[in-house]
Enzyme design. Structure first.
Site, mmCIF file in Angstrom:
data_model
loop_
_atom_site.group_PDB
_atom_site.id
_atom_site.type_symbol
_atom_site.label_atom_id
_atom_site.label_comp_id
_atom_site.label_asym_id
_atom_site.label_seq_id
_atom_site.Cartn_x
_atom_site.Cartn_y
_atom_site.Cartn_z
ATOM 1 N N ASP A 67 0.811 -1.216 0.000
ATOM 2 C CA ASP A 67 0.000 0.000 0.000
ATOM 3 C C ASP A 67 0.847 1.269 0.000
ATOM 4 O O ASP A 67 0.494 2.262 -0.638
ATOM 5 C CB ASP A 67 -0.932 -0.001 1.217
ATOM 6 C CG ASP A 67 -2.034 -1.044 1.097
ATOM 7 O OD1 ASP A 67 -2.368 -1.418 -0.038
ATOM 8 O OD2 ASP A 67 -2.556 -1.477 2.133
ATOM 9 N N GLY A 68 1.982 1.254 0.717
ATOM 10 C CA GLY A 68 2.834 2.443 0.734
ATOM 11 C C GLY A 68 3.378 2.786 -0.637
ATOM 12 O O GLY A 68 3.433 3.954 -1.029
ATOM 13 N N GLU A 150 -4.822 10.494 3.447
ATOM 14 C CA GLU A 150 -5.182 11.592 4.337
ATOM 15 C C GLU A 150 -4.115 12.675 4.381
ATOM 16 O O GLU A 150 -2.929 12.410 4.172
ATOM 17 C CB GLU A 150 -5.444 11.092 5.765
ATOM 18 C CG GLU A 150 -4.210 10.739 6.568
ATOM 19 C CD GLU A 150 -3.644 9.378 6.265
ATOM 20 O OE1 GLU A 150 -2.414 9.285 6.026
ATOM 21 O OE2 GLU A 150 -4.409 8.399 6.258
ATOM 22 N N ARG A 160 10.901 15.719 22.246
ATOM 23 C CA ARG A 160 9.710 15.661 23.096
ATOM 24 C C ARG A 160 8.487 15.387 22.217
ATOM 25 O O ARG A 160 8.582 15.347 20.997
ATOM 26 C CB ARG A 160 9.525 16.958 23.884
ATOM 27 C CG ARG A 160 9.320 18.193 23.033
ATOM 28 C CD ARG A 160 9.385 19.457 23.878
ATOM 29 N NE ARG A 160 9.132 20.651 23.091
ATOM 30 C CZ ARG A 160 7.957 21.241 22.982
ATOM 31 N NH1 ARG A 160 6.915 20.748 23.627
ATOM 32 N NH2 ARG A 160 7.808 22.334 22.265
ATOM 33 N N ALA A 196 -9.133 5.234 10.696
ATOM 34 C CA ALA A 196 -9.801 4.145 11.418
ATOM 35 C C ALA A 196 -9.124 3.884 12.758
ATOM 36 O O ALA A 196 -9.795 3.642 13.772
ATOM 37 C CB ALA A 196 -9.807 2.878 10.569
#
Length: 306
Positions: A67-68, A150, A160, A196
Protein backbone atom coordinates in the site's frame (compact mmCIF):
# COMPACT_ATOMS: atom_id res chain seq x y z
CA UNK A 1 -5.73 0.11 -23.87
CA UNK A 2 -2.55 0.61 -25.86
CA UNK A 3 0.71 -0.50 -24.28
CA UNK A 4 3.26 1.71 -26.02
CA UNK A 5 4.87 3.31 -22.96
CA UNK A 6 4.59 1.86 -19.45
CA UNK A 7 5.95 2.78 -16.03
CA UNK A 8 7.04 -0.07 -13.74
CA UNK A 9 7.78 0.80 -10.12
CA UNK A 10 8.86 -1.89 -7.67
CA UNK A 11 9.23 -1.81 -3.91
CA UNK A 12 12.76 -0.67 -3.04
CA UNK A 13 14.84 -3.32 -1.29
CA UNK A 14 12.46 -6.19 -2.07
CA UNK A 15 14.06 -8.86 -4.31
CA UNK A 16 10.74 -10.51 -5.24
CA UNK A 17 9.20 -7.22 -6.36
CA UNK A 18 12.29 -6.34 -8.40
CA UNK A 19 12.42 -9.78 -10.04
CA UNK A 20 8.80 -9.54 -11.17
CA UNK A 21 9.38 -5.98 -12.41
CA UNK A 22 12.29 -7.15 -14.56
CA UNK A 23 10.23 -10.06 -15.90
CA UNK A 24 7.36 -7.75 -16.83
CA UNK A 25 9.75 -5.28 -18.46
CA UNK A 26 11.21 -8.00 -20.70
CA UNK A 27 7.75 -9.18 -21.75
CA UNK A 28 6.50 -5.68 -22.53
CA UNK A 29 9.64 -4.75 -24.46
CA UNK A 30 9.14 -7.92 -26.53
CA UNK A 31 5.74 -6.42 -27.39
CA UNK A 32 7.50 -3.24 -28.65
CA UNK A 33 6.54 -1.25 -25.54
CA UNK A 34 8.89 1.34 -24.04
CA UNK A 35 9.39 0.66 -20.32
CA UNK A 36 10.49 3.12 -17.63
CA UNK A 37 11.45 1.11 -14.53
CA UNK A 38 12.82 1.96 -11.10
CA UNK A 39 12.54 1.37 -7.34
CA UNK A 40 10.10 3.26 -5.13
CA UNK A 41 10.68 3.65 -1.41
CA UNK A 42 11.44 6.00 1.46
CA UNK A 43 14.69 7.15 -0.17
CA UNK A 44 13.71 6.48 -3.80
CA UNK A 45 11.25 8.60 -5.78
CA UNK A 46 11.40 7.63 -9.46
CA UNK A 47 8.31 9.52 -10.63
CA UNK A 48 9.80 12.94 -11.48
CA UNK A 49 12.35 11.13 -13.68
CA UNK A 50 9.65 8.92 -15.21
CA UNK A 51 7.47 11.88 -16.15
CA UNK A 52 10.39 13.92 -17.47
CA UNK A 53 11.73 10.99 -19.52
CA UNK A 54 8.43 10.07 -21.17
CA UNK A 55 8.59 10.58 -24.91
CA UNK A 56 4.83 10.17 -25.38
CA UNK A 57 1.68 9.49 -23.39
CA UNK A 58 2.18 7.02 -20.55
CA UNK A 59 -0.46 4.32 -21.00
CA UNK A 60 -0.07 2.45 -17.72
CA UNK A 61 1.75 2.46 -14.39
CA UNK A 62 2.44 -1.02 -13.04
CA UNK A 63 3.12 -0.77 -9.31
CA UNK A 64 4.58 -3.86 -7.62
CA UNK A 65 4.65 -3.56 -3.85
CA UNK A 66 2.36 -2.81 -0.95
CA UNK A 67 0.00 0.00 0.00
CA UNK A 68 2.83 2.44 0.73
CA UNK A 69 4.25 1.99 -2.76
CA UNK A 70 0.78 2.54 -4.22
CA UNK A 71 0.17 5.72 -2.22
CA UNK A 72 3.39 7.26 -3.54
CA UNK A 73 2.42 6.38 -7.10
CA UNK A 74 -1.05 7.88 -6.74
CA UNK A 75 0.29 11.18 -5.39
CA UNK A 76 2.49 11.64 -8.45
CA UNK A 77 0.45 10.04 -11.23
CA UNK A 78 -3.20 10.83 -10.50
CA UNK A 79 -2.88 14.41 -11.67
CA UNK A 80 -1.46 13.13 -14.97
CA UNK A 81 -4.46 10.83 -15.51
CA UNK A 82 -2.27 7.71 -15.69
CA UNK A 83 -4.13 4.47 -14.80
CA UNK A 84 -2.49 2.37 -12.08
CA UNK A 85 -2.33 -1.42 -11.93
CA UNK A 86 -1.21 -2.15 -8.35
CA UNK A 87 -0.22 -5.68 -7.39
CA UNK A 88 0.67 -6.90 -3.91
CA UNK A 89 4.24 -8.14 -4.43
CA UNK A 90 6.33 -7.81 -1.28
CA UNK A 91 3.65 -5.83 0.54
CA UNK A 92 1.83 -6.56 3.77
CA UNK A 93 -1.83 -5.57 4.12
CA UNK A 94 -2.58 -4.98 0.45
CA UNK A 95 -5.71 -2.88 0.88
CA UNK A 96 -5.21 -1.02 -2.41
CA UNK A 97 -3.64 -3.77 -4.49
CA UNK A 98 -4.76 -6.63 -6.68
CA UNK A 99 -3.94 -10.07 -5.21
CA UNK A 100 -0.70 -11.58 -6.47
CA UNK A 101 -2.61 -14.72 -7.52
CA UNK A 102 -4.51 -12.67 -10.12
CA UNK A 103 -1.27 -11.46 -11.68
CA UNK A 104 1.04 -14.47 -12.04
CA UNK A 105 0.07 -15.21 -15.66
CA UNK A 106 1.49 -11.91 -16.86
CA UNK A 107 1.26 -12.62 -20.58
CA UNK A 108 -2.49 -13.07 -20.12
CA UNK A 109 -2.62 -9.76 -18.22
CA UNK A 110 -1.13 -7.85 -21.16
CA UNK A 111 -3.68 -9.45 -23.49
CA UNK A 112 -6.53 -8.50 -21.15
CA UNK A 113 -5.33 -4.91 -20.96
CA UNK A 114 -4.93 -4.57 -24.73
CA UNK A 115 -8.42 -5.99 -25.30
CA UNK A 116 -9.97 -3.78 -22.57
CA UNK A 117 -11.08 -6.68 -20.37
CA UNK A 118 -10.76 -4.92 -17.01
CA UNK A 119 -12.56 -2.40 -14.81
CA UNK A 120 -11.42 1.04 -13.68
CA UNK A 121 -12.12 2.30 -10.18
CA UNK A 122 -11.75 6.02 -9.53
CA UNK A 123 -10.75 7.08 -6.04
CA UNK A 124 -11.06 10.60 -4.70
CA UNK A 125 -7.91 12.50 -3.71
CA UNK A 126 -7.25 15.59 -1.62
CA UNK A 127 -4.99 18.55 -2.22
CA UNK A 128 -3.54 20.94 0.35
CA UNK A 129 -1.78 24.28 0.21
CA UNK A 130 -0.36 26.72 2.75
CA UNK A 131 -1.56 30.32 2.93
CA UNK A 132 -0.71 33.45 4.88
CA UNK A 133 -1.86 37.06 5.05
CA UNK A 134 -5.37 38.39 5.64
CA UNK A 135 -8.50 36.29 5.37
CA UNK A 136 -9.81 38.66 2.69
CA UNK A 137 -6.69 38.42 0.52
CA UNK A 138 -4.85 35.17 1.37
CA UNK A 139 -1.54 34.52 -0.36
CA UNK A 140 -0.41 30.99 -1.26
CA UNK A 141 3.06 30.24 0.09
CA UNK A 142 3.58 26.62 -0.93
CA UNK A 143 3.16 24.16 -3.75
CA UNK A 144 0.09 21.94 -3.93
CA UNK A 145 0.40 18.67 -2.06
CA UNK A 146 -1.73 15.65 -2.91
CA UNK A 147 -2.81 12.55 -1.01
CA UNK A 148 -4.87 9.44 -1.59
CA UNK A 149 -5.36 8.55 2.10
CA UNK A 150 -5.18 11.59 4.34
CA UNK A 151 -3.72 14.98 5.09
CA UNK A 152 -2.46 15.21 8.66
CA UNK A 153 -1.59 18.33 10.63
CA UNK A 154 0.38 17.37 13.72
CA UNK A 155 3.53 18.50 15.52
CA UNK A 156 6.84 16.67 15.51
CA UNK A 157 9.91 17.28 17.64
CA UNK A 158 13.14 15.35 18.12
CA UNK A 159 13.34 15.51 21.91
CA UNK A 160 9.71 15.66 23.10
CA UNK A 161 6.10 14.89 22.18
CA UNK A 162 4.38 18.26 21.79
CA UNK A 163 0.61 18.58 21.66
CA UNK A 164 -1.12 20.88 19.20
CA UNK A 165 -3.90 23.43 19.38
CA UNK A 166 -5.68 23.58 16.04
CA UNK A 167 -8.65 25.64 14.96
CA UNK A 168 -10.69 24.25 12.08
CA UNK A 169 -12.95 26.09 9.67
CA UNK A 170 -15.18 24.54 7.03
CA UNK A 171 -16.05 26.88 4.15
CA UNK A 172 -15.01 29.87 6.26
CA UNK A 173 -17.06 28.97 9.34
CA UNK A 174 -15.33 28.01 12.59
CA UNK A 175 -16.23 24.46 13.62
CA UNK A 176 -14.10 23.83 16.71
CA UNK A 177 -10.70 24.07 18.37
CA UNK A 178 -8.84 20.82 19.01
CA UNK A 179 -6.11 20.20 21.54
CA UNK A 180 -4.31 16.90 21.18
CA UNK A 181 -1.94 15.05 18.88
CA UNK A 182 -3.26 16.49 15.63
CA UNK A 183 -6.02 16.45 13.04
CA UNK A 184 -6.68 14.09 10.11
CA UNK A 185 -8.50 15.10 6.93
CA UNK A 186 -9.25 11.91 5.05
CA UNK A 187 -10.67 10.61 1.79
CA UNK A 188 -13.00 7.58 1.81
CA UNK A 189 -9.97 5.50 0.75
CA UNK A 190 -8.01 6.73 3.76
CA UNK A 191 -10.87 6.09 6.18
CA UNK A 192 -9.65 2.50 6.65
CA UNK A 193 -6.09 3.57 7.53
CA UNK A 194 -4.88 6.16 10.08
CA UNK A 195 -8.41 7.54 10.41
CA UNK A 196 -9.80 4.14 11.42
CA UNK A 197 -7.09 3.70 14.04
CA UNK A 198 -8.02 7.15 15.43
CA UNK A 199 -11.67 5.96 15.80
CA UNK A 200 -12.85 7.80 12.73
CA UNK A 201 -15.64 6.59 10.41
CA UNK A 202 -15.16 4.01 7.65
CA UNK A 203 -16.50 5.41 4.37
CA UNK A 204 -17.18 3.45 1.18
CA UNK A 205 -14.73 4.53 -1.57
CA UNK A 206 -17.65 5.05 -3.94
CA UNK A 207 -18.79 8.04 -1.88
CA UNK A 208 -17.65 11.63 -2.27
CA UNK A 209 -17.02 12.83 1.27
CA UNK A 210 -14.30 14.11 3.58
CA UNK A 211 -13.76 12.81 7.11
CA UNK A 212 -12.14 15.05 9.73
CA UNK A 213 -10.87 13.14 12.77
CA UNK A 214 -9.02 14.51 15.82
CA UNK A 215 -6.06 12.41 16.99
CA UNK A 216 -6.15 11.67 20.73
CA UNK A 217 -8.04 14.87 21.66
CA UNK A 218 -7.87 16.08 25.27
CA UNK A 219 -11.65 16.66 25.27
CA UNK A 220 -14.23 13.88 25.06
CA UNK A 221 -16.49 16.28 23.14
CA UNK A 222 -14.08 16.39 20.18
CA UNK A 223 -15.64 14.02 17.68
CA UNK A 224 -15.01 13.00 14.06
CA UNK A 225 -17.19 14.66 11.44
CA UNK A 226 -18.04 13.75 7.83
CA UNK A 227 -18.55 16.70 5.48
CA UNK A 228 -19.39 17.12 1.76
CA UNK A 229 -16.56 16.54 -0.68
CA UNK A 230 -16.87 20.08 -2.06
CA UNK A 231 -15.99 21.65 1.28
CA UNK A 232 -12.76 23.51 2.01
CA UNK A 233 -11.18 22.63 5.35
CA UNK A 234 -8.94 25.32 6.84
CA UNK A 235 -6.66 24.40 9.74
CA UNK A 236 -4.98 27.10 11.82
CA UNK A 237 -2.19 26.09 14.24
CA UNK A 238 -2.39 28.12 17.43
CA UNK A 239 0.23 28.57 20.15
CA UNK A 240 3.14 27.06 18.21
CA UNK A 241 6.16 29.36 18.36
CA UNK A 242 8.86 26.73 17.70
CA UNK A 243 7.86 25.56 14.20
CA UNK A 244 6.80 22.13 15.43
CA UNK A 245 3.53 21.86 13.48
CA UNK A 246 3.85 20.14 10.13
CA UNK A 247 1.71 18.96 7.23
CA UNK A 248 1.93 15.27 6.35
CA UNK A 249 0.54 13.61 3.21
CA UNK A 250 -0.12 9.87 3.41
CA UNK A 251 2.35 9.66 6.30
CA UNK A 252 5.08 11.52 4.42
CA UNK A 253 6.32 14.93 5.55
CA UNK A 254 5.17 17.64 3.15
CA UNK A 255 6.21 20.91 4.81
CA UNK A 256 6.48 22.80 8.07
CA UNK A 257 3.81 25.37 8.95
CA UNK A 258 5.19 28.72 10.10
CA UNK A 259 3.37 30.86 12.67
CA UNK A 260 0.68 32.89 10.91
CA UNK A 261 0.20 30.32 8.16
CA UNK A 262 -2.72 27.95 7.72
CA UNK A 263 -3.57 24.91 5.60
CA UNK A 264 -6.45 24.67 3.15
CA UNK A 265 -7.51 21.12 2.27
CA UNK A 266 -10.01 20.36 -0.50
CA UNK A 267 -10.92 17.66 -2.98
CA UNK A 268 -8.42 17.41 -5.84
CA UNK A 269 -9.65 17.97 -9.37
CA UNK A 270 -8.35 14.63 -10.62
CA UNK A 271 -9.14 11.15 -9.28
CA UNK A 272 -6.71 8.26 -8.98
CA UNK A 273 -7.58 5.55 -11.51
CA UNK A 274 -7.04 1.95 -10.44
CA UNK A 275 -7.33 -1.03 -12.76
CA UNK A 276 -9.35 -3.90 -11.28
CA UNK A 277 -8.62 -7.40 -12.57
CA UNK A 278 -10.83 -9.35 -10.16
CA UNK A 279 -14.22 -10.24 -11.57
CA UNK A 280 -15.87 -10.30 -8.12
CA UNK A 281 -14.29 -7.32 -6.38
CA UNK A 282 -16.10 -6.35 -3.17
CA UNK A 283 -15.21 -3.57 -0.74
CA UNK A 284 -17.05 -5.37 2.04
CA UNK A 285 -15.10 -8.56 1.44
CA UNK A 286 -11.92 -6.50 1.62
CA UNK A 287 -13.01 -5.12 5.00
CA UNK A 288 -13.77 -8.59 6.32
CA UNK A 289 -10.46 -10.02 5.14
CA UNK A 290 -8.03 -7.17 5.75
CA UNK A 291 -9.52 -5.93 9.04
CA UNK A 292 -10.28 -9.48 10.18
CA UNK A 293 -13.84 -8.76 11.19
CA UNK A 294 -14.91 -11.73 13.30
CA UNK A 295 -18.54 -10.82 13.98
CA UNK A 296 -20.40 -12.27 16.93
CA UNK A 297 -18.60 -14.73 19.20
CA UNK A 298 -21.48 -17.19 18.73
CA UNK A 299 -22.29 -17.89 15.09
CA UNK A 300 -25.91 -18.18 14.04
CA UNK A 301 -27.18 -19.64 10.78
CA UNK A 302 -29.32 -17.45 8.56
CA UNK A 303 -32.10 -19.72 7.33
CA UNK A 304 -33.87 -16.79 5.68
CA UNK A 305 -31.28 -16.88 2.87
CA UNK A 306 -32.58 -20.29 1.73
Amino acid sequence: MELKQVIIAHKAGDPQSQAWAEKCARQLEARHCKVLMGPSGFKDNPYPVFLASATSKIDLALILGGDGTVLTAARHLAQEGIPILAVNVGGHLGFLTEPFEEFQNTEQIWERLESDRYAVQERMMLEARLFEGSRIDPQPVSDRFFCLNEMCVKPASIDRMPTSILEMEVDGEIVDQYQGDGLLVSTPTGSTCYTASANGPIIHPGMSAIAVTPICPLSLSSRPIVIPAGSVVSIWPLGDYELNTKLWTDGTLATSIWPGQWVNVSMAKRFAKFIILRESYSFYQTLREKLQWAGARIRYSNNHRN
